[in-house]
Design a protein around this motif. Structure first.
Motif, PDB file in Angstrom:
ATOM      1  N   GLU A  51       0.807  -1.220   0.000  1.00 45.18           N
ATOM      2  CA  GLU A  51       0.000   0.000   0.000  1.00 45.18           C
ATOM      3  C   GLU A  51       0.841   1.271   0.000  1.00 45.18           C
ATOM      4  N   SER A  53       3.520   3.984  -1.572  1.00 42.27           N
ATOM      5  CA  SER A  53       3.965   4.516  -2.856  1.00 42.27           C
ATOM      6  C   SER A  53       4.939   5.658  -2.633  1.00 42.27           C
ATOM      7  N   TYR A  55       5.942   9.453  -3.952  1.00 38.67           N
ATOM      8  CA  TYR A  55       5.371  10.582  -4.682  1.00 38.67           C
ATOM      9  C   TYR A  55       6.129  10.845  -5.971  1.00 38.67           C
ATOM     10  N   THR A  56       5.363  11.102  -7.044  1.00 39.01           N
ATOM     11  CA  THR A  56       5.969  11.448  -8.331  1.00 39.01           C
ATOM     12  C   THR A  56       5.283  12.691  -8.891  1.00 39.01           C
ATOM     13  N   GLU A  60      -0.426  10.199 -12.294  1.00 45.15           N
ATOM     14  CA  GLU A  60      -0.901   9.317 -11.218  1.00 45.15           C
ATOM     15  C   GLU A  60      -0.557   9.888  -9.842  1.00 45.15           C
ATOM     16  N   ALA A  62       1.923   9.061  -7.888  1.00 43.67           N
ATOM     17  CA  ALA A  62       2.736   8.171  -7.054  1.00 43.67           C
ATOM     18  C   ALA A  62       3.079   6.907  -7.837  1.00 43.67           C
ATOM     19  N   SER A  63       4.154   6.266  -7.405  1.00 40.34           N
ATOM     20  CA  SER A  63       4.588   5.005  -8.003  1.00 40.34           C
ATOM     21  C   SER A  63       4.667   3.964  -6.887  1.00 40.34           C
ATOM     22  N   PRO A  64       4.087   2.762  -7.092  1.00 36.76           N
ATOM     23  CA  PRO A  64       4.094   1.742  -6.039  1.00 36.76           C
ATOM     24  C   PRO A  64       5.505   1.340  -5.615  1.00 36.76           C
ATOM     25  N   LEU A  65       5.671   1.145  -4.316  1.00 34.98           N
ATOM     26  CA  LEU A  65       6.957   0.753  -3.747  1.00 34.98           C
ATOM     27  C   LEU A  65       7.464  -0.550  -4.376  1.00 34.98           C
ATOM     28  N   ASP A  67       7.087  -1.736  -7.408  1.00 37.37           N
ATOM     29  CA  ASP A  67       7.684  -1.498  -8.718  1.00 37.37           C
ATOM     30  C   ASP A  67       9.083  -0.905  -8.584  1.00 37.37           C
ATOM     31  N   ASN A 138       0.118  -8.300  -9.208  1.00 33.83           N
ATOM     32  CA  ASN A 138      -0.705  -7.219  -9.736  1.00 33.83           C
ATOM     33  C   ASN A 138      -1.891  -7.762 -10.515  1.00 33.83           C
TER      34      ASN A 138
END
Length: 145
Positions: A51, A53, A55-56, A60, A62-65, A67, A138
Motif C-alpha cells: 500500500e 507509494s 510521490y511522483t 498518477e 505516485a509510483s508503487p513501492l 515497482d 498485480n
C-alpha cells in the motif's frame, strides 16, 4: 511471501511479516535474525508495503513501492553502493531509479529507509523482488476488483 505480507510499524525500525490477525490487532514477526514476534494493537500505525507509494510528478501522483524495489533489484542486484552516503547521493540515486519522483515531498531519509527495506527484503525474502512474481501479484489484485 508477497509485498502484501510485509508490514512496517510506525516508530519501530525494520520490517515485519504479517502472521495473522488477533482480537486486539495483528501478530507480526520481525524480518531479521531474531524472528521476534510482536502483537500490534489498533492504536499503532501498521502499513503494508503493497500500500506504500513514492510521490511522483506524473499524472498518477505516485509510483508503487513494489515497482521501485523490483527496478532496484533488476539494476543493482543488491549492491546499491549507498553505505554512508549523504543527502545528495540519496537524491541522485532516487533520480536514477525514478526520474519523475517529487523532490519536494520525498526526503533523503525516505530514500535511506527505502534502501534499508530493500536490503532486508533481499536478505530475508528475495522472491518478492522477482519481476514475474510482482506481475502475477498485480494481475491477481486486478482480477479481484
Amino acid at each position: 511471501m508477497e509485498f502484501k505480507d510485509i508490514a512496517t510499524v510506525a516508530g519501530k525500525p525494520g520490517l515485519y511479516k504479517v502472521l495473522k490477525p488477533s482480537r486486539s490487532g495483528v501478530i507480526l514477526e520481525s524480518l531479521d535474525e531474531k524472528k521476534g514476534k510482536l502483537v500490534v494493537g489498533a492504536a499503532q500505525r501498521v502499513s503494508l508495503l503493497s500500500e506504500i507509494s513514492i510521490y511522483t510528478l506524473t499524472e498518477e501522483g505516485a509510483s508503487p513501492l513494489q515497482d521501485i524495489m523490483v527496478k532496484i533489484e533488476k539494476e543493482f542486484q543488491g549492491d546499491t553502493g549507498l553505505e554512508g552516503a549523504d543527502k545528495e547521493e540519496y537524491q541522485a540515486f532516487m533520480k536514477h531509479i525514478l526520474p519523475e519522483f517529487d523532490e519536494d515531498r520525498v526526503y533523503a531519509s525516505d530514500v535511506k529507509k527505502l534502501i534499508n527495506w530493500y536490503h532486508i527484503i533481499r536478505t530475508q525474502c528475495p522472491e518478492v523482488l522477482d519481476e514475474e512474481t510482482g506481475k502475477e501479484d498485480n494481475k491477481t489484485e486486478e482480477e479481484e476488483k
